[in-house]
Enzyme design. Structure first.
Site, PDB file in Angstrom:
ATOM      1  CG  ASP A  24      60.554  36.682  24.267  1.00  0.00           C
ATOM      2  OD1 ASP A  24      60.467  35.492  24.622  1.00  0.00           O
ATOM      3  OD2 ASP A  24      61.599  37.354  24.391  1.00  0.00           O
ATOM      4  CD  GLU A  45      61.252  33.410  31.304  1.00  0.00           C
ATOM      5  OE1 GLU A  45      62.063  34.256  31.713  1.00  0.00           O
ATOM      6  OE2 GLU A  45      61.547  32.558  30.437  1.00  0.00           O
TER       7      GLU A  45
HETATM    8  O1  FUB Z   1      63.820  36.820  25.405  1.00  0.00           O
HETATM    9  C1  FUB Z   1      64.450  36.915  26.658  1.00  0.00           C
HETATM   10  C2  FUB Z   1      63.678  36.200  27.687  1.00  0.00           C
HETATM   11  O2  FUB Z   1      63.542  34.826  27.331  1.00  0.00           O
HETATM   12  C3  FUB Z   1      62.251  36.662  27.853  1.00  0.00           C
HETATM   13  O3  FUB Z   1      62.131  37.884  28.520  1.00  0.00           O
HETATM   14  C4  FUB Z   1      61.696  35.491  28.552  1.00  0.00           C
HETATM   15  O4  FUB Z   1      60.304  35.458  28.649  1.00  0.00           O
HETATM   16  C5  FUB Z   1      62.265  34.359  27.742  1.00  0.00           C
HETATM   17  O5  FUB Z   1      61.517  34.084  26.599  1.00  0.00           O
END
Ligand code: FUB
Length: 353
Positions: free
Chosen positions: A44, A254
């Site tokens: 991320d 997301e």
């Molecule tokens: O790293 C945890 C979660 O996985 C992140 O918040 C999302 O965007 C995904 O990459």
């Protein structure tokens, strides 16, 4: 002597062409780029240029031994390390622990994807974490140094929920936070503006209705509070209609990001269960945004998450995959150039050569 060379050449050729070595060659993918750091697992990556250097704010993946599920319980991270680079191909410095979950008074578990912003001599680290009731909110921590250490505010940001904060500061100095993520990110539990603990565990399950939207909130000058109501980011199809819940190839899941290019606002995000990074373009930070397509094909691993940054006149995308571990929850960050075509579209990136 000559005969010996011939023999050695024959043996080498036989080994190279043997079925076993051909199978290895076929099964090991050729990655577009290599992990930026191999001493810890990172994911991320939110990249920013501060004081002429690149600073990367990633998640710090660990193996907590928790089985994989749709809630993302296996992503059980406990601290953040900030990384920096003087140049895009130069060495990467790991500045050590910048914020530990034990120093966030309201935190329960799971420190997920962070971001950072700068204003008037202070750096603001924004982070999602579940509170002690297992509900995600977004917190903020401050430092005078882009690499930390950061000190967390005693409470989550008022009115914040879900995950993946991405803070964009426009050319007029106004900052906005984009945030949200469905499934394990719990955005679907806030569909009516209030938390519904019994809400669906994945998405809304309303295929023919507009998909759940990423959220946006204007930030106050103190960078610690929302200024006004949280609003929806609408992504429109080519007929001007919002993308639908069933449109898993295109709808927001997301990992949002915002960058401005030639006076247009580029909203970029992950489609989650279809594993694409997609983009949509608008004329205002609030949108609406017109869906344009995907720009990163699926990487190795379930999740895909990125940031886009301009450095020394060139554009780059930071992203992650699971090259080092082969495990969904143990990821490694990477960087690759990003190209805006003459017509404003983003050139497709294939994470494999
Ligand atoms: O790293 C945890 C979660 O996985 C992140 O918040 C999302 O965007 C995904 O990459």
């Amino acid at each position: 002597m000559k005969r010996n060379f011939k023999l050695i050449r024959l043996i080498i050729t036989a080994v190279i062409l043997s079925p076993a070595s051909m199978a290895i060659a076929q099964s090991s993918p050729k990655y577009l780029s290599q992990p930026l750091i191999k001493t810890i697992y990172t994911a991320d990556p939110s990249a920013h240029v501060f004081n002429g250097k690149i600073y990367i704010y990633p998640s710090h993946d660990i193996d907590a031994g928790i089985p994989e599920n749709d809630n993302g319980d296996h992503f059980a991270m406990r601290d953040y390390h900030i990384l920096s680079m003087d140049n895009i191909n130069g060495p990467v410095t790991d500045h050590g622990v910048a914020l530990d979950i034990k120093n966030i008074p309201w935190a329960g578990r799971q420190l997920w994807a962070p971001d950072c912003a700068y204003k008037n001599g202070t750096y603001y680290l924004y982070f999602p974490v579940k509170d002690k009731n297992d509900v995600f909110h977004i917190g903020v921590a401050t430092s005078k140094n882009p690499a930390g250490p950061f000190k967390a505010e005693p409470q989550p940001m008022k009115g914040s929920f879900s995950i993946d904060p991405a803070v964009f500061t426009d050319t007029d100095g106004q900052s906005y936070m984009y945030f949200g993520g469905i499934w394990g990110g719990q955005l679907q539990r806030w569909a009516d503006g209030k938390y519904d603990a019994n809400g669906s565990k994945t998405d809304l399950k309303k295929d023919d209705e507009p998909a759940l939207s990423c959220k946006i909130a204007k930030l106050k000058p103190n960078m610690k509070e929302f200024d006004g109501p949280v609003k929806d980011i609408t992504i429109l199809d080519s007929n001007g209609k919002p993308l639908l819940g069933k449109d898993h190839n295109r709808r927001f899941f997301e990992g949002s990001w915002m960058h401005k290019y030639h006076n247009k606002y580029y909203f970029t995000y992950s489609t989650g269960d279809t594993h694409y990074l997609a983009y949509a373009i608008g004329d205002h930070p609030y949108g609406p945004f017109n869906y344009k397509g995907i720009f990163l094909k699926p990487v190795q691993g379930w999740t895909t998450h990125h940031s886009i940054v301009e450095f020394k006149g060139k554009w780059y995308m930071f992203y992650h995959d699971t090259q080092l571990s082969g495990k969904t929850h143990l990821r490694n960050i990477k960087v690759t150039p990003l190209t805006h075509n003459a017509d404003g579209s983003i050139a497709m990136i294939d994470p494999f050569k």
